[in-house]
Design a protein around this motif. Structure first.
Motif, PDB file in Angstrom:
ATOM      1  N   TRP A  70       0.837  -1.201   0.000  1.00  0.00           N
ATOM      2  CA  TRP A  70       0.000   0.000   0.000  1.00  0.00           C
ATOM      3  C   TRP A  70       0.875   1.254   0.000  1.00  0.00           C
ATOM      4  CZ3 TRP A  70      -0.165   4.073   3.363  1.00  0.00           C
ATOM      5  CH2 TRP A  70      -1.152   5.020   3.088  1.00  0.00           C
ATOM      6  N   ALA A  71       1.887   1.285   0.876  1.00  0.00           N
ATOM      7  CA  ALA A  71       2.763   2.445   0.966  1.00  0.00           C
ATOM      8  C   ALA A  71       3.526   2.659  -0.338  1.00  0.00           C
ATOM      9  CB  ALA A  71       3.738   2.281   2.129  1.00  0.00           C
ATOM     10  N   SER A  72       3.978   1.590  -0.961  1.00  0.00           N
ATOM     11  CA  SER A  72       4.703   1.700  -2.226  1.00  0.00           C
ATOM     12  C   SER A  72       3.827   2.293  -3.313  1.00  0.00           C
ATOM     13  CB  SER A  72       5.210   0.327  -2.672  1.00  0.00           C
ATOM     14  OG  SER A  72       6.124  -0.201  -1.756  1.00  0.00           O
ATOM     15  N   VAL A  73       2.589   1.831  -3.394  1.00  0.00           N
ATOM     16  CA  VAL A  73       1.669   2.346  -4.412  1.00  0.00           C
ATOM     17  C   VAL A  73       1.297   3.795  -4.094  1.00  0.00           C
ATOM     18  CG1 VAL A  73      -0.644   2.085  -5.393  1.00  0.00           C
ATOM     19  CG2 VAL A  73       0.783   0.070  -5.023  1.00  0.00           C
ATOM     20  N   HIS A  74       0.924   4.049  -2.864  1.00  0.00           N
ATOM     21  CA  HIS A  74       0.465   5.384  -2.461  1.00  0.00           C
ATOM     22  C   HIS A  74       1.559   6.439  -2.647  1.00  0.00           C
ATOM     23  CE1 HIS A  74      -1.770   8.380  -0.202  1.00  0.00           C
ATOM     24  NE2 HIS A  74      -0.687   8.579   0.548  1.00  0.00           N
ATOM     25  N   PHE A  75       2.712   6.200  -2.040  1.00  0.00           N
ATOM     26  CA  PHE A  75       3.777   7.191  -2.103  1.00  0.00           C
ATOM     27  C   PHE A  75       4.461   7.195  -3.470  1.00  0.00           C
ATOM     28  CE2 PHE A  75       3.397   6.510   2.519  1.00  0.00           C
ATOM     29  CZ  PHE A  75       3.009   7.807   2.846  1.00  0.00           C
ATOM     30  N   GLY A  76       4.469   6.054  -4.147  1.00  0.00           N
ATOM     31  CA  GLY A  76       5.019   6.009  -5.495  1.00  0.00           C
ATOM     32  C   GLY A  76       4.226   6.879  -6.454  1.00  0.00           C
ATOM     33  N   ARG A  77       2.913   6.867  -6.318  1.00  0.00           N
ATOM     34  CA  ARG A  77       2.080   7.733  -7.156  1.00  0.00           C
ATOM     35  C   ARG A  77       2.334   9.207  -6.839  1.00  0.00           C
ATOM     36  NH1 ARG A  77      -3.374   4.073  -7.101  1.00  0.00           N
ATOM     37  NH2 ARG A  77      -2.741   2.718  -8.821  1.00  0.00           N
ATOM     38  N   LYS A  78       2.520   9.513  -5.559  1.00  0.00           N
ATOM     39  CA  LYS A  78       2.810  10.903  -5.190  1.00  0.00           C
ATOM     40  C   LYS A  78       4.150  11.362  -5.788  1.00  0.00           C
ATOM     41  CE  LYS A  78       0.137  11.556  -1.050  1.00  0.00           C
ATOM     42  NZ  LYS A  78       0.087  12.291   0.196  1.00  0.00           N
ATOM     43  N   VAL A  79       5.141  10.494  -5.766  1.00  0.00           N
ATOM     44  CA  VAL A  79       6.437  10.828  -6.349  1.00  0.00           C
ATOM     45  C   VAL A  79       6.300  11.026  -7.854  1.00  0.00           C
ATOM     46  CG1 VAL A  79       8.737   9.892  -6.862  1.00  0.00           C
ATOM     47  CG2 VAL A  79       7.817   9.747  -4.547  1.00  0.00           C
ATOM     48  N   ASP A  80       5.548  10.153  -8.516  1.00  0.00           N
ATOM     49  CA  ASP A  80       5.332  10.294  -9.960  1.00  0.00           C
ATOM     50  C   ASP A  80       4.629  11.603 -10.297  1.00  0.00           C
ATOM     51  OD1 ASP A  80       6.535   7.864 -10.353  1.00  0.00           O
ATOM     52  OD2 ASP A  80       4.665   6.757 -10.710  1.00  0.00           O
ATOM     53  N   GLU A  81       3.640  11.979  -9.485  1.00  0.00           N
ATOM     54  CA  GLU A  81       2.940  13.252  -9.704  1.00  0.00           C
ATOM     55  C   GLU A  81       3.890  14.439  -9.515  1.00  0.00           C
ATOM     56  OE1 GLU A  81      -0.323  13.177  -6.964  1.00  0.00           O
ATOM     57  OE2 GLU A  81      -1.372  11.596  -8.059  1.00  0.00           O
ATOM     58  N   ALA A  82       4.732  14.377  -8.509  1.00  0.00           N
ATOM     59  CA  ALA A  82       5.687  15.467  -8.265  1.00  0.00           C
ATOM     60  C   ALA A  82       6.692  15.566  -9.416  1.00  0.00           C
ATOM     61  CB  ALA A  82       6.414  15.250  -6.943  1.00  0.00           C
ATOM     62  N   LYS A  83       7.161  14.420  -9.904  1.00  0.00           N
ATOM     63  CA  LYS A  83       8.090  14.440 -11.033  1.00  0.00           C
ATOM     64  C   LYS A  83       7.432  15.053 -12.263  1.00  0.00           C
ATOM     65  CE  LYS A  83      11.035  10.459  -9.992  1.00  0.00           C
ATOM     66  NZ  LYS A  83      11.391   9.106 -10.445  1.00  0.00           N
ATOM     67  N   ALA A  84       6.195  14.703 -12.520  1.00  0.00           N
ATOM     68  CA  ALA A  84       5.479  15.260 -13.670  1.00  0.00           C
ATOM     69  C   ALA A  84       5.295  16.762 -13.515  1.00  0.00           C
ATOM     70  CB  ALA A  84       4.127  14.564 -13.838  1.00  0.00           C
ATOM     71  N   ARG A  85       4.998  17.190 -12.303  1.00  0.00           N
ATOM     72  CA  ARG A  85       4.817  18.621 -12.043  1.00  0.00           C
ATOM     73  C   ARG A  85       6.125  19.378 -12.265  1.00  0.00           C
ATOM     74  NH1 ARG A  85       2.267  17.897  -7.561  1.00  0.00           N
ATOM     75  NH2 ARG A  85       4.079  18.109  -6.212  1.00  0.00           N
ATOM     76  N   PHE A  86       7.236  18.828 -11.779  1.00  0.00           N
ATOM     77  CA  PHE A  86       8.539  19.477 -11.965  1.00  0.00           C
ATOM     78  C   PHE A  86       8.936  19.489 -13.444  1.00  0.00           C
ATOM     79  CE2 PHE A  86       9.503  18.167  -7.398  1.00  0.00           C
ATOM     80  CZ  PHE A  86       9.193  19.422  -6.902  1.00  0.00           C
ATOM     81  N   ALA A  87       8.643  18.413 -14.157  1.00  0.00           N
ATOM     82  CA  ALA A  87       8.964  18.358 -15.586  1.00  0.00           C
ATOM     83  C   ALA A  87       8.162  19.404 -16.348  1.00  0.00           C
ATOM     84  CB  ALA A  87       8.699  16.967 -16.138  1.00  0.00           C
ATOM     85  N   ALA A  88       6.907  19.583 -15.974  1.00  0.00           N
ATOM     86  CA  ALA A  88       6.071  20.594 -16.626  1.00  0.00           C
ATOM     87  C   ALA A  88       6.601  21.993 -16.328  1.00  0.00           C
ATOM     88  CB  ALA A  88       4.624  20.462 -16.166  1.00  0.00           C
ATOM     89  N   GLN A  89       7.037  22.221 -15.098  1.00  0.00           N
ATOM     90  CA  GLN A  89       7.600  23.527 -14.747  1.00  0.00           C
ATOM     91  C   GLN A  89       8.891  23.782 -15.521  1.00  0.00           C
ATOM     92  OE1 GLN A  89       8.059  23.407 -10.502  1.00  0.00           O
ATOM     93  NE2 GLN A  89       5.932  23.998 -10.103  1.00  0.00           N
ATOM     94  N   ASP A  90       9.735  22.764 -15.638  1.00  0.00           N
ATOM     95  CA  ASP A  90      10.979  22.921 -16.387  1.00  0.00           C
ATOM     96  C   ASP A  90      10.695  23.205 -17.852  1.00  0.00           C
ATOM     97  OD1 ASP A  90      12.566  22.591 -14.184  1.00  0.00           O
ATOM     98  OD2 ASP A  90      13.038  20.481 -14.580  1.00  0.00           O
ATOM     99  N   ALA A  91       9.719  22.518 -18.425  1.00  0.00           N
ATOM    100  CA  ALA A  91       9.362  22.740 -19.824  1.00  0.00           C
ATOM    101  C   ALA A  91       8.818  24.149 -20.015  1.00  0.00           C
ATOM    102  CB  ALA A  91       8.342  21.707 -20.278  1.00  0.00           C
ATOM    103  N   GLU A  92       8.024  24.603 -19.059  1.00  0.00           N
ATOM    104  CA  GLU A  92       7.462  25.954 -19.126  1.00  0.00           C
ATOM    105  C   GLU A  92       8.568  26.999 -19.020  1.00  0.00           C
ATOM    106  OE1 GLU A  92       4.854  28.410 -16.064  1.00  0.00           O
ATOM    107  OE2 GLU A  92       3.775  26.683 -16.909  1.00  0.00           O
ATOM    108  N   ASN A  93       9.492  26.770 -18.095  1.00  0.00           N
ATOM    109  CA  ASN A  93      10.609  27.713 -17.931  1.00  0.00           C
ATOM    110  C   ASN A  93      11.520  27.706 -19.154  1.00  0.00           C
ATOM    111  OD1 ASN A  93       9.704  28.475 -15.434  1.00  0.00           O
ATOM    112  ND2 ASN A  93      11.059  27.076 -14.318  1.00  0.00           N
ATOM    113  N   GLY A  94      11.711  26.537 -19.750  1.00  0.00           N
ATOM    114  CA  GLY A  94      12.539  26.439 -20.950  1.00  0.00           C
ATOM    115  C   GLY A  94      11.939  27.158 -22.131  1.00  0.00           C
ATOM    116  N   SER A  95      10.613  27.039 -22.285  1.00  0.00           N
ATOM    117  CA  SER A  95       9.962  27.721 -23.407  1.00  0.00           C
ATOM    118  C   SER A  95       9.923  29.235 -23.170  1.00  0.00           C
ATOM    119  CB  SER A  95       8.557  27.180 -23.617  1.00  0.00           C
ATOM    120  OG  SER A  95       7.718  27.488 -22.520  1.00  0.00           O
TER     121      SER A  95
END
Length: 121
Positions: free
Chosen positions: A90-115
């Motif tokens: 449960w912890a692996s799934v729960h916190f793993g999804r949170k980490v994936d969401e944070a990575k996606a958010r940071f990638a979107a911010q980096d892409a926005e800053n790059g453009s």
């Protein structure tokens, strides 16, 4: 999510193997039956490492957790270990999804800053 879930599944691989060694000591259980069941469960845990990010992978992981708890019929300690690993799953799934969401958010911010920087040049 894949890294956390795979780590839990690899740990379960070893726990299943050790449970098989304990179950072999029971005179009521045939050695071939013990290792057939343990072998299938160990193989399933390894295959799930690759399937965890695919549709239904998490549900199959929950099925393995239920099977580990049910293994307490043959090895009573597996009731406890099954519940512990279900909590880890449960912890692996729960916190793993949170980490994936944070990575996606940071990638979107980096892409926005790059453009934005490309437009400024």
């Amino acid at each position: 999510m894949r890294t956390l879930c795979s780590t839990t599944l690899i740990s379960e691989f070893f726990v299943i193997g050790f449970a098989g060694l304990v179950a072999m000591k029971d005179p009521d259980l045939a050695t071939s039956t013990v290792w057939t069941v343990c072998g299938i469960a160990m193989f399933f845990s390894l295959v799930l490492c690759g399937l965890v990010t695919r549709p239904g992978g998490v549900a199959l992981g929950w099925a393995l957790q239920i099977a580990l708890i049910a293994a307490g019929v043959a090895v009573p300690l597996m009731y406890f270990l099954g519940v512990v690993f279900a909590g880890l799953w449960w912890a692996s799934v729960h916190f793993g999804r949170k980490v994936d969401e944070a990575k996606a958010r940071f990638a979107a911010q980096d892409a926005e800053n790059g453009s934005a920087q490309a437009d400024a040049v």
